[in-house]
Design a protein around this motif. Structure first.
Motif, PDB file in Angstrom:
ATOM      1  N   GLY A  83     -70.136   4.321 -15.671  1.00  0.00           N
ATOM      2  CA  GLY A  83     -69.806   2.672 -15.858  1.00  0.00           C
ATOM      3  C   GLY A  83     -69.862   2.087 -14.805  1.00  0.00           C
ATOM      4  O   GLY A  83     -69.332   0.884 -14.830  1.00  0.00           O
ATOM      5  N   LYS A  84     -70.026   2.828 -13.581  1.00  0.00           N
ATOM      6  CA  LYS A  84     -69.895   2.021 -12.375  1.00  0.00           C
ATOM      7  C   LYS A  84     -71.165   1.967 -11.418  1.00  0.00           C
ATOM      8  O   LYS A  84     -72.177   2.695 -11.942  1.00  0.00           O
ATOM      9  N   THR A  85     -71.416   1.245 -10.632  1.00  0.00           N
ATOM     10  CA  THR A  85     -72.608   1.131  -9.658  1.00  0.00           C
ATOM     11  C   THR A  85     -72.280   1.577  -8.508  1.00  0.00           C
ATOM     12  O   THR A  85     -71.135   1.355  -7.783  1.00  0.00           O
ATOM     13  N   GLN A  86     -73.172   1.944  -7.578  1.00  0.00           N
ATOM     14  CA  GLN A  86     -73.106   2.292  -6.244  1.00  0.00           C
ATOM     15  C   GLN A  86     -74.282   1.556  -5.416  1.00  0.00           C
ATOM     16  O   GLN A  86     -75.351   1.390  -5.668  1.00  0.00           O
ATOM     17  N   VAL A  87     -73.931   0.990  -4.173  1.00  0.00           N
ATOM     18  CA  VAL A  87     -74.485   0.180  -3.159  1.00  0.00           C
ATOM     19  C   VAL A  87     -75.028   0.985  -1.986  1.00  0.00           C
ATOM     20  O   VAL A  87     -74.152   1.597  -1.481  1.00  0.00           O
ATOM     21  N   PHE A  88     -76.216   0.834  -1.951  1.00  0.00           N
ATOM     22  CA  PHE A  88     -76.907   1.606  -0.545  1.00  0.00           C
ATOM     23  C   PHE A  88     -77.098   0.345   0.371  1.00  0.00           C
ATOM     24  O   PHE A  88     -78.146  -0.273  -0.070  1.00  0.00           O
ATOM     25  N   GLN A  89     -76.594   0.350   1.499  1.00  0.00           N
ATOM     26  CA  GLN A  89     -76.736  -0.740   2.268  1.00  0.00           C
ATOM     27  C   GLN A  89     -77.433  -0.418   3.494  1.00  0.00           C
ATOM     28  O   GLN A  89     -77.888   0.939   3.864  1.00  0.00           O
ATOM     29  N   ASP A  90     -77.665  -1.151   4.433  1.00  0.00           N
ATOM     30  CA  ASP A  90     -78.516  -0.969   5.704  1.00  0.00           C
ATOM     31  C   ASP A  90     -79.836  -0.250   5.590  1.00  0.00           C
ATOM     32  O   ASP A  90     -80.219   0.759   6.517  1.00  0.00           O
ATOM     33  N   LEU A  91     -80.486  -0.331   4.717  1.00  0.00           N
ATOM     34  CA  LEU A  91     -81.971   0.161   4.314  1.00  0.00           C
ATOM     35  C   LEU A  91     -82.907  -0.968   4.865  1.00  0.00           C
ATOM     36  O   LEU A  91     -82.836  -1.777   5.168  1.00  0.00           O
ATOM     37  N   LYS A  92     -84.149  -0.175   5.161  1.00  0.00           N
ATOM     38  CA  LYS A  92     -85.403  -0.905   5.243  1.00  0.00           C
ATOM     39  C   LYS A  92     -86.216  -0.797   4.098  1.00  0.00           C
ATOM     40  O   LYS A  92     -86.367   0.367   3.540  1.00  0.00           O
ATOM     41  N   LEU A  93     -86.594  -1.715   3.302  1.00  0.00           N
ATOM     42  CA  LEU A  93     -87.256  -1.734   2.043  1.00  0.00           C
ATOM     43  C   LEU A  93     -88.413  -2.457   2.090  1.00  0.00           C
ATOM     44  O   LEU A  93     -88.747  -3.308   2.823  1.00  0.00           O
ATOM     45  N   LYS A  94     -89.467  -2.117   1.272  1.00  0.00           N
ATOM     46  CA  LYS A  94     -90.632  -2.786   0.668  1.00  0.00           C
ATOM     47  C   LYS A  94     -90.594  -2.633  -0.890  1.00  0.00           C
ATOM     48  O   LYS A  94     -90.397  -1.399  -1.346  1.00  0.00           O
ATOM     49  N   TYR A  95     -90.980  -3.705  -1.379  1.00  0.00           N
ATOM     50  CA  TYR A  95     -91.058  -3.554  -2.947  1.00  0.00           C
ATOM     51  C   TYR A  95     -92.595  -3.843  -3.476  1.00  0.00           C
ATOM     52  O   TYR A  95     -93.117  -4.709  -3.148  1.00  0.00           O
ATOM     53  N   ASP A  96     -93.078  -2.720  -3.893  1.00  0.00           N
ATOM     54  CA  ASP A  96     -94.297  -2.456  -4.426  1.00  0.00           C
ATOM     55  C   ASP A  96     -94.263  -3.084  -5.917  1.00  0.00           C
ATOM     56  O   ASP A  96     -94.030  -2.535  -6.801  1.00  0.00           O
ATOM     57  N   VAL A  97     -94.740  -4.386  -6.070  1.00  0.00           N
ATOM     58  CA  VAL A  97     -94.806  -5.355  -7.195  1.00  0.00           C
ATOM     59  C   VAL A  97     -95.577  -4.589  -8.066  1.00  0.00           C
ATOM     60  O   VAL A  97     -95.225  -4.596  -9.379  1.00  0.00           O
TER      61      VAL A  97
END
Length: 255
Positions: A83-97
């Motif tokens: 029932g909780k969420t976890q946040v991952f920070q300091d990433l480099k991201l690309k969103y493949d739409v």
């Protein structure tokens, strides 16, 4: 188009409940602990790694990504059945739409994760143009408008804290197949990925599409149509751009 990375993981989580309702955020893990948590999720519960090279878009014109460059960002995922969420920070991201996937480069190991977005609650991208990071999230009202939109991610352009109105966009991509055979062909000798962006307003528990023209905007705000028409005229807004639409929505929010 290949993803140049030594290690690539596929996210295999199942049994996910969509939306953010009822979830509490956990304390974000740091450093290598965060990386190990995300890698275990990405490998389906195992710490083993797999090497994969992605050539799905090789020979296709156009880009499947929201932004071609790697950009700083963070990802929020459901933490199992807690029932909780976890946040991952300091990433480099690309969103493949086009394929609805997230690609993430881990800050410590520099490994590349290919994340299926099914377990993702939301993610943020820091765009090269600057400004506030752009949030992508699912919209609960979308499923009622069109069941096909229920699991899609929308970029939040204006988020109303009082629930009056929110403006979001679905930055979709579609593939146009090569067509160079036959007497009625278009003469296109290659497959191409093209943009197919749509805008939506969310207000009073309802979501509706709005087009980039004056008539459409006035139709979705009938109770304020005269006021908004006067504002568009005074501001010399053609209503043919995202910036114009955002301007009017923010003004409507102030009324």
């Amino acid at each position: 188009m290949k993803i140049h990375a030594s290690k690539v993981f596929s996210l295999l989580l199942v049994g996910v409940t969509y939306g953010t309702t009822g979830f509490a955020q956990t304390t974000a893990p740091q450093g290598m602990a965060a990386e190990m948590n995300l890698k275990i999720l990405a490998s389906g519960g195992s710490a083993t790694t797999a090497t994969v090279f992605d050539d799905r878009y090789q020979g296709v014109k156009g880009s499947p990504f929201y932004v071609d460059a790697w950009v700083p960002g963070q990802v929020e995922v459901k933490a199992g059945n807690t029932g909780k969420t976890q946040v991952f920070q300091d990433l480099k991201l690309k969103y493949d739409v086009f394929s609805n996937l997230l690609l993430a480069v881990m800050p410590q190991s520099k490994d590349t994760l290919v994340l299926n977005t099914t377990p993702v609650i939301s993610f943020h991208l820091e765009l090269p143009t600057g400004g506030t990071p752009l949030e992508f999230r699912r919209i609960k009202e979308a499923r009622e408008l069109d069941p096909a939109l229920g699991n899609e991610f929308f970029a939040v352009l204006h988020d109303s804290k009082d629930g009056k109105v929110a403006l979001v966009k679905r930055a979709a991509k579609k593939k146009v197949a090569a067509d160079f055979k036959g007497p009625y062909s278009s003469g296109q000798a290659y497959d191409e990925i093209v943009n197919e962006t749509n805008y939506y307003l969310v207000a009073n528990g309802k979501m509706q599409r709005v087009k980039l023209n004056k008539k459409s905007v006035l139709e979705v705000f009938p109770e304020k149509a005269d006021v908004l028409k006067a504002y568009m005229s005074a501001q010399k807004l053609a209503m043919s751009s995202e910036a114009d639409l955002l301007n009017v929505v923010q003004y409507y929010q102030s009324l």
